[in-house]
Design a protein around this motif. Structure first.
Motif, short mmCIF file in Angstrom:
data_model
loop_
_atom_site.label_atom_id
_atom_site.label_comp_id
_atom_site.label_asym_id
_atom_site.label_seq_id
_atom_site.Cartn_x
_atom_site.Cartn_y
_atom_site.Cartn_z
N TYR A 135 0.93 -1.36 0.21
CA TYR A 135 0.09 -0.21 0.05
C TYR A 135 0.74 1.22 0.15
N ASP A 136 2.02 1.10 0.64
CA ASP A 136 2.79 2.25 0.63
C ASP A 136 4.03 2.24 -0.56
N LEU A 137 3.91 1.45 -1.29
CA LEU A 137 4.96 1.19 -2.52
C LEU A 137 6.26 1.08 -1.97
N ASP A 138 6.64 0.62 -1.02
CA ASP A 138 7.96 0.50 -0.64
C ASP A 138 8.80 -0.86 -0.89
N GLY A 139 7.88 -1.66 -1.48
CA GLY A 139 8.68 -2.59 -2.09
C GLY A 139 8.48 -4.21 -1.36
N ASP A 140 7.66 -4.04 -0.31
CA ASP A 140 7.22 -5.46 0.52
C ASP A 140 5.82 -5.24 0.41
N TYR A 141 5.08 -6.63 0.75
CA TYR A 141 3.81 -6.87 0.87
C TYR A 141 3.18 -6.72 2.17
N ASP A 142 2.18 -5.86 2.49
CA ASP A 142 1.79 -5.60 3.47
C ASP A 142 0.43 -6.28 3.76
N LEU A 143 -0.17 -6.37 5.08
CA LEU A 143 -1.03 -7.20 5.50
C LEU A 143 -2.41 -6.44 5.90
N PHE A 144 -3.46 -6.84 5.32
CA PHE A 144 -4.82 -6.04 5.89
C PHE A 144 -5.67 -7.12 6.12
N ILE A 145 -6.17 -7.30 7.54
CA ILE A 145 -7.17 -8.22 8.14
C ILE A 145 -8.47 -7.64 8.47
N ALA A 146 -9.46 -7.75 7.59
CA ALA A 146 -10.78 -7.33 8.02
C ALA A 146 -11.10 -8.02 9.33
N SER A 147 -11.94 -7.69 9.97
CA SER A 147 -12.44 -8.03 11.20
C SER A 147 -14.04 -7.71 11.52
N GLY A 148 -14.64 -8.52 11.01
CA GLY A 148 -16.20 -8.04 11.02
C GLY A 148 -16.99 -8.56 12.06
N PRO A 149 -17.25 -7.88 13.28
CA PRO A 149 -18.28 -8.33 14.26
C PRO A 149 -19.72 -8.87 13.81
N ALA A 150 -19.89 -8.30 12.50
CA ALA A 150 -21.13 -8.63 11.98
C ALA A 150 -22.38 -8.14 12.98
N LEU A 174 -13.64 2.55 13.38
CA LEU A 174 -14.08 1.53 13.76
C LEU A 174 -14.84 0.93 12.49
N GLN A 175 -14.59 -0.29 12.51
CA GLN A 175 -15.05 -1.05 11.07
C GLN A 175 -15.97 -2.45 11.46
N ASP A 176 -17.05 -2.75 10.55
CA ASP A 176 -17.39 -4.08 10.50
C ASP A 176 -16.75 -4.95 9.44
N GLY A 177 -15.63 -4.77 9.21
CA GLY A 177 -14.79 -4.91 7.80
C GLY A 177 -14.87 -6.39 7.46
N GLN A 178 -15.16 -6.34 6.00
CA GLN A 178 -15.28 -7.47 5.23
C GLN A 178 -14.08 -7.61 4.26
N ILE A 179 -13.78 -6.66 3.44
CA ILE A 179 -12.56 -6.65 2.27
C ILE A 179 -12.13 -5.38 2.19
N ALA A 199 -4.23 -12.39 -5.26
CA ALA A 199 -4.84 -13.74 -5.22
C ALA A 199 -5.79 -13.69 -4.04
N GLN A 200 -6.28 -12.43 -3.62
CA GLN A 200 -7.44 -12.32 -2.75
C GLN A 200 -7.98 -10.63 -2.75
N ASN A 201 -8.81 -10.42 -3.71
CA ASN A 201 -9.34 -9.04 -3.64
C ASN A 201 -10.83 -9.10 -3.91
N ASN A 202 -11.46 -9.88 -3.23
CA ASN A 202 -12.96 -9.88 -3.21
C ASN A 202 -13.42 -10.45 -1.83
N PHE A 203 -14.55 -10.57 -1.72
CA PHE A 203 -15.06 -11.33 -0.52
C PHE A 203 -14.97 -12.78 -0.80
N ASN A 204 -14.12 -13.36 0.08
CA ASN A 204 -13.81 -14.96 -0.09
C ASN A 204 -13.47 -15.26 -1.53
#
Length: 686
Positions: A222-237, A270-275, A444-449
């Protein structure tokens, strides 16, 4: 009889004539409307299994992939629906996953070539989560043992392949949703790819220790510095909480690790995050973000302003039970559009090019995951939608006719991972008289599931030539292409750098029962102009060279755990790879063969030697009396030999296969014994 194409164009001519009449009427009345609006038409062909098969109505995922490298996109829908594209818009259903029948709420999928053997493998999350190895012909073998094995407790909502340490092998994160998928609750999982077909579980990251309702994990630099960053949504629903967002420290410290992002607003809302999706929606060269939220928070849209993020309220920041957001240039005009899914419908929004979006189409019916891909190879993006109702679930063909141009790239890594996951592609073209840079990132993961095709698609509007293309591989290497014609498909393979040398190897078996020969395969890479000329193997790490062949065999005569080293040389430089505690030997009572010994499991071992000329040995084990069939196929799936088809009692067996009458190439040998089946590749090199 009319051909499919003539029927298609006949329909288009009638449609255009009808639209012309309507447009004339509108103009006559002083009203103008765009007759070339976006058109997705649901495919209802009764002879097409993609349209007639009732896929799962739960929180299923989907992905377009090319399982057999024939240039046609195949479709996978969780948890057991695989459709091979046979061309002409037609599919056939394959049955490799029909044994998966666990009744569960959700299954996510992520595809990538984890063993870098040239074909794409499957990760399927669920209860249990399973990795399936592709044998190159479209047949898949589940990994049963080890940390990623079916027998490990890796329950997950979804997972994602990504190379977090830039070593050329994709690693795996599995998101586990607290409160779902059984008990006890477990944290998320992370598996480092060792580069030899094995994985090491890492449990020192925050998300591998903290319990949370993790939903979908995505990778992006996301910051274009040459390494892969990780984003994990956490949806309490239904309620809101912080998502788990991590900056990779590899580029800063040289060590791949994850540091929690706390910067506002992306790290504090604060999120109800999915993707999470990181995309360049405004073509300014940096990555903006969109997050779909469930009912506990509205969707989020964050514009990247030189590393600072502005939270926008726009047509996409809606409130409701939203799940997926899938990005692609649906109208080929040179900017990214989006398809949103939620519990009520799927919605197509067109990017107007001025930071606003227009709702173009709504497909009613509960929608979950959408995968984008050009399955009919006509240059525009089609989609498959999963959902809870037949009204929305299915295959949708893009029938837009606006004259806009396009280009599609298929990337293959060499020192980067073979699937080129994480590669960045930047393209410049003159669109409507203006120079426009567009930006894509292979994911290899850019939509819901699920995820879109790994092929990189660009719309080009009225551009008649592509001025420049820059491909940045995860290895740090780049390629610069100029003056490329539009409306075509291009295969781009990463070049191995001058003087490059890297040692690597694998063994066909790493846990040995008795004194049995272990076959080692050299996986090293070198500059083709400076090829490897010598191999030195140390099978017990005692400093003594045990073999100098490229692909040797070694029999361990004592019980114990052994480290193995390989030193390769190109005549100028040397490179050594050591795998610590690699081979485990038990049950040795002296050097012996395994005649009469009863194995614990069915197994198919790697042939030896490999590559071979003119013959090789194929070894396998039978755990209970079974009808055993061993066949050899070429990469087109044509059978070239039957080596065995008879009932066998439990034991270890060896077959000889001669390739004297066959041309050089890659072949697949397959063992079927009762319900067990397994396939492996071998190389005939004359």
């Amino acid at each position: 009889m009319q051909t499919v194409n003539s029927l298609f164009w006949g329909k288009i001519e009638k449609k255009l004539y009808f639209l012309f009449l309507i447009a004339s009427l509108f103009i006559t009345n002083g009203i103008f409307t765009n007759i070339f609006s976006q058109t997705f038409v649901k495919v209802t062909d009764p002879n097409n299994p993609v349209t007639t098969t009732a896929t799962d109505g739960n929180y299923a995922g989907a992905a377009w992939i090319d399982i057999d490298n024939d240039g046609n996109l195949d479709l996978y829908v969780t948890k057991n629906f695989l459709f091979r594209n046979i061309g002409g818009g037609n599919f056939e259903r394959l049955n490799d996953f029909t044994s998966i029948s666990a009744n569960q709420l959700g299954n996510g999928t992520s595809w990538g070539d984890y063993d870098n053997d040239g074909d794409i493998d499957l990760f399927l999350s669920g209860k249990p989560s399973i990795v399936y190895q592709n044998d190159g012909t479209g047949s898949f073998t589940p990994i049963l043992d080890g940390p990623i094995g079916e027998n490990a407790d890796n329950r997950g909502w979804t997972g994602a392949w990504g190379d977090y340490n830039n070593d050329g092998f994709i690693d795996l994160v599995i998101a586990h949703p607290r409160g779902f998928l059984g008990s006890p609750n477990i944290p998320s999982r992370f598996f480092k790819n060792n580069g030899d077909g094995r994985f090491t579980q890492i449990d020192s990251f925050e998300f591998t220790t903290v319990l949370a309702p993790y939903t979908v994990s995505t990778w992006s630099d996301y910051d274009l510095d040459g390494d892969y960053d990780l984003f994990i949504a956490s949806g309490p629903a239904g309620s809101a909480a912080l998502d788990f967002l991590y900056n990779n420290t590899l580029s800063q410290s040289g060590v791949a690790d994850f540091e929690r992002i706390t910067k506002a607003p992306i790290g504090t809302d604060l999120q109800d995050g999915q993707i999470w999706n990181w995309i360049d929606y405004d073509n300014d060269g940096d990555l903006d973000a969109m997050l779909t939220n469930y009912s506990g928070a509205p969707n989020r849209f964050y514009r990247n302003d030189n590393g600072s993020y502005t939270s926008l309220n726009n047509e996409l920041t809606l409130t409701g039970a939203f799940l997926g957001n899938a990005w692609g240039d649906f109208d080929n005009d040179g900017d990214l559009d989006v398809l949103l899914t939620n519990e009520a419908n799927a919605r197509v929004y067109i990017n107007n090019g001025d930071e606003t979006f227009t709702l173009e189409t709504t497909f009613n019916g509960g929608s979950r995951s959408t995968s984008l891909g050009d399955y009919d190879n006509d240059g525009d993006l089609d989609f498959y939608n999963t959902g809870s109702s037949n009204s929305s679930r299915g295959l949708y063909k893009n029938e837009t006719q606006n004259g806009n141009n396009w280009v599609i790239f298929s990337l293959t890594g060499s020192i980067s991972n073979k699937s080129a996951i994480g590669a960045k592609v930047k393209l410049k073209a003159i669109i409507n008289g203006n120079p426009v840079w567009q930006f894509r990132e292979v994911s290899a993961q850019n939509n819901f599931n699920g995820h879109n095709s790994l092929r990189v698609h660009f719309g080009l509007g009225d551009a008649t030539m592509i001025d420049s293309v820059i491909i940045e591989w995860t290895s740090g290497e780049s390629v610069f292409l100029t003056n490329i014609s539009p409306n075509d498909f291009y295969d781009v393979e990463e070049e191995i750098p001058i003087g490059y040398l890297n040692s690597n190897f694998s063994a066909d078996v790493i846990e040995v029962e008795g004194a049995i020969a272990v076959n080692f395969t050299d996986l090293s890479l070198a500059d083709p102009n400076q090829p490897i000329t010598s191999w030195e193997w140390d099978f017990d790490n005692n400093g003594t060279i045990d073999a100098t062949e490229q692909n040797p065999s070694f029999t361990y005569s004592s019980n114990g755990t052994y480290s193995v080293s390989l030193t390769v040389s190109n005549g100028i430089d040397n490179e050594t790879k050591t795998r610590t505690d690699y081979i485990i030997v038990n049950g040795v009572t002296g050097v012996q063969d395994l005649t009469g010994k009863i194995p614990n499991d069915f197994n198919l071992f790697q042939n030896y030697p490999n590559p071979f000329n003119p013959s090789t040995r194929i070894r396998f084990s039978v755990a209970s009396e079974s009808q055993v069939v061993v066949k050899v196929y070429n990469l087109l799936g044509k059978e070239v030999a039957t080596l065995m088809n008879e009932k066998k009692t439990p034991g270890f067996y060896v077959l000889n296969f001669g390739g004297e009458k066959l041309p050089s190439g890659i072949y697949v040998y397959r063992l079927e014994a009762g319900s067990f089946s397994s396939s492996k590749k071998m190389i005939l090199l004359k």
